[in-house]
Design a protein around this motif. Structure first.
Motif, PDB file in Angstrom:
ATOM      1  N   ILE A   1       6.586   8.108   7.739  1.00 17.55           N
ATOM      2  CA  ILE A   1       6.986   8.004   6.334  1.00 17.55           C
ATOM      3  C   ILE A   1       5.739   7.779   5.487  1.00 17.55           C
ATOM      4  O   ILE A   1       4.924   6.906   5.779  1.00 17.55           O
ATOM      5  CB  ILE A   1       7.998   6.867   6.140  1.00 17.55           C
ATOM      6  CG1 ILE A   1       9.270   7.169   6.947  1.00 17.55           C
ATOM      7  CG2 ILE A   1       8.313   6.662   4.665  1.00 17.55           C
ATOM      8  CD1 ILE A   1      10.251   6.029   7.019  1.00 17.55           C
ATOM      9  N   ASN A   2       5.607   8.584   4.442  1.00 19.27           N
ATOM     10  CA  ASN A   2       4.469   8.512   3.532  1.00 19.27           C
ATOM     11  C   ASN A   2       4.918   8.025   2.160  1.00 19.27           C
ATOM     12  O   ASN A   2       6.119   8.023   1.854  1.00 19.27           O
ATOM     13  CB  ASN A   2       3.803   9.879   3.396  1.00 19.27           C
ATOM     14  CG  ASN A   2       3.229  10.350   4.710  1.00 19.27           C
ATOM     15  OD1 ASN A   2       2.477   9.641   5.361  1.00 19.27           O
ATOM     16  ND2 ASN A   2       3.612  11.551   5.117  1.00 19.27           N
TER      17      ASN A   2
ATOM     18  N   ASN B   1       0.800  -1.214   0.000  1.00 17.77           N
ATOM     19  CA  ASN B   1       0.000   0.000   0.000  1.00 17.77           C
ATOM     20  C   ASN B   1       0.840   1.275   0.000  1.00 17.77           C
ATOM     21  O   ASN B   1       0.300   2.362   0.086  1.00 17.77           O
ATOM     22  CB  ASN B   1      -0.993   0.012   1.165  1.00 17.77           C
ATOM     23  CG  ASN B   1      -0.326   0.006   2.530  1.00 17.77           C
ATOM     24  OD1 ASN B   1       0.870   0.255   2.663  1.00 17.77           O
ATOM     25  ND2 ASN B   1      -1.104  -0.289   3.560  1.00 17.77           N
ATOM     26  N   THR B   2       2.153   1.123  -0.090  1.00 17.32           N
ATOM     27  CA  THR B   2       2.998   2.320  -0.168  1.00 17.32           C
ATOM     28  C   THR B   2       4.333   1.984  -0.836  1.00 17.32           C
ATOM     29  O   THR B   2       4.607   0.841  -1.173  1.00 17.32           O
ATOM     30  CB  THR B   2       3.194   2.957   1.234  1.00 17.32           C
ATOM     31  OG1 THR B   2       3.658   4.292   1.064  1.00 17.32           O
ATOM     32  CG2 THR B   2       4.147   2.163   2.093  1.00 17.32           C
TER      33      THR B   2
ATOM     34  N   GLN C   1      15.893  -4.516   4.886  1.00 13.09           N
ATOM     35  CA  GLN C   1      16.374  -5.829   4.431  1.00 13.09           C
ATOM     36  C   GLN C   1      16.032  -6.045   2.951  1.00 13.09           C
ATOM     37  O   GLN C   1      16.865  -6.531   2.185  1.00 13.09           O
ATOM     38  CB  GLN C   1      15.784  -6.955   5.287  1.00 13.09           C
ATOM     39  CG  GLN C   1      16.275  -8.333   4.903  1.00 13.09           C
ATOM     40  CD  GLN C   1      17.779  -8.498   5.067  1.00 13.09           C
ATOM     41  OE1 GLN C   1      18.417  -7.852   5.899  1.00 13.09           O
ATOM     42  NE2 GLN C   1      18.368  -9.351   4.260  1.00 13.09           N
ATOM     43  N   ARG C   2      14.828  -5.657   2.528  1.00 11.86           N
ATOM     44  CA  ARG C   2      14.459  -5.761   1.101  1.00 11.86           C
ATOM     45  C   ARG C   2      15.361  -4.872   0.257  1.00 11.86           C
ATOM     46  O   ARG C   2      15.794  -5.257  -0.829  1.00 11.86           O
ATOM     47  CB  ARG C   2      12.999  -5.371   0.897  1.00 11.86           C
ATOM     48  CG  ARG C   2      12.061  -6.488   1.235  1.00 11.86           C
ATOM     49  CD  ARG C   2      10.636  -6.125   0.863  1.00 11.86           C
ATOM     50  NE  ARG C   2       9.899  -6.240   2.113  1.00 11.86           N
ATOM     51  CZ  ARG C   2       8.892  -5.510   2.484  1.00 11.86           C
ATOM     52  NH1 ARG C   2       8.441  -4.552   1.713  1.00 11.86           N
ATOM     53  NH2 ARG C   2       8.309  -5.696   3.633  1.00 11.86           N
TER      54      ARG C   2
ATOM     55  N   ASN D   1       8.701  -1.339  -2.543  1.00 11.96           N
ATOM     56  CA  ASN D   1       7.288  -1.486  -2.207  1.00 11.96           C
ATOM     57  C   ASN D   1       7.174  -2.043  -0.799  1.00 11.96           C
ATOM     58  O   ASN D   1       7.932  -2.929  -0.412  1.00 11.96           O
ATOM     59  CB  ASN D   1       6.601  -2.439  -3.186  1.00 11.96           C
ATOM     60  CG  ASN D   1       6.414  -1.813  -4.537  1.00 11.96           C
ATOM     61  OD1 ASN D   1       5.919  -0.705  -4.649  1.00 11.96           O
ATOM     62  ND2 ASN D   1       6.827  -2.519  -5.576  1.00 11.96           N
ATOM     63  N   CYS D   2       6.233  -1.523  -0.048  1.00 10.57           N
ATOM     64  CA  CYS D   2       6.046  -1.984   1.324  1.00 10.57           C
ATOM     65  C   CYS D   2       4.650  -1.629   1.799  1.00 10.57           C
ATOM     66  O   CYS D   2       3.866  -1.059   1.056  1.00 10.57           O
ATOM     67  CB  CYS D   2       7.104  -1.374   2.243  1.00 10.57           C
ATOM     68  SG  CYS D   2       7.151   0.429   2.232  1.00 10.57           S
TER      69      CYS D   2
END
Length: 89
Positions: A74-75, A13-14, A42-43, A30-31
């Motif tokens: 964070i947005n 979603n962000t 980590q990603r 992406n997260c």
């Protein structure tokens, strides 16, 4: 073919941008807003092969990697800066 979603594909979603200071490289990760920063980092490490950056900053403040994206303020599209340690010799 039908338009069914792939059940095995993660839903995000962000998106955050991680800028590696030493190279100027920017990676898009992406997260989800509920993801812990340590998992997002980590990603980033897997995608970038950056194992040197040890400090991550957002809006001029060092991030607590135990907090979630949301808890850190964070947005979508925000930039996180990855900084490598300085070697003084």
């Amino acid at each position: 073919m039908n338009n069914m979603d792939n059940a095995n594909e993660p839903k995000y979603n962000t998106l955050v941008v991680i800028n590696r200071v030493s190279t100027g490289d920017k990676l898009y990760i992406n997260c989800n807003t509920k993801d812990k920063l340590k998992d997002v980092i980590q990603r980033y490490r897997l995608k970038s092969q950056d194992n040197k950056s040890n400090k991550f900053i957002h809006n001029g403040m060092a991030l607590d990697l135990e907090k979630t994206i949301e808890e850190s303020g964070i947005n979508k599209g925000n930039i996180i800066v990855g900084i490598e340690p300085t070697i003084i010799g």
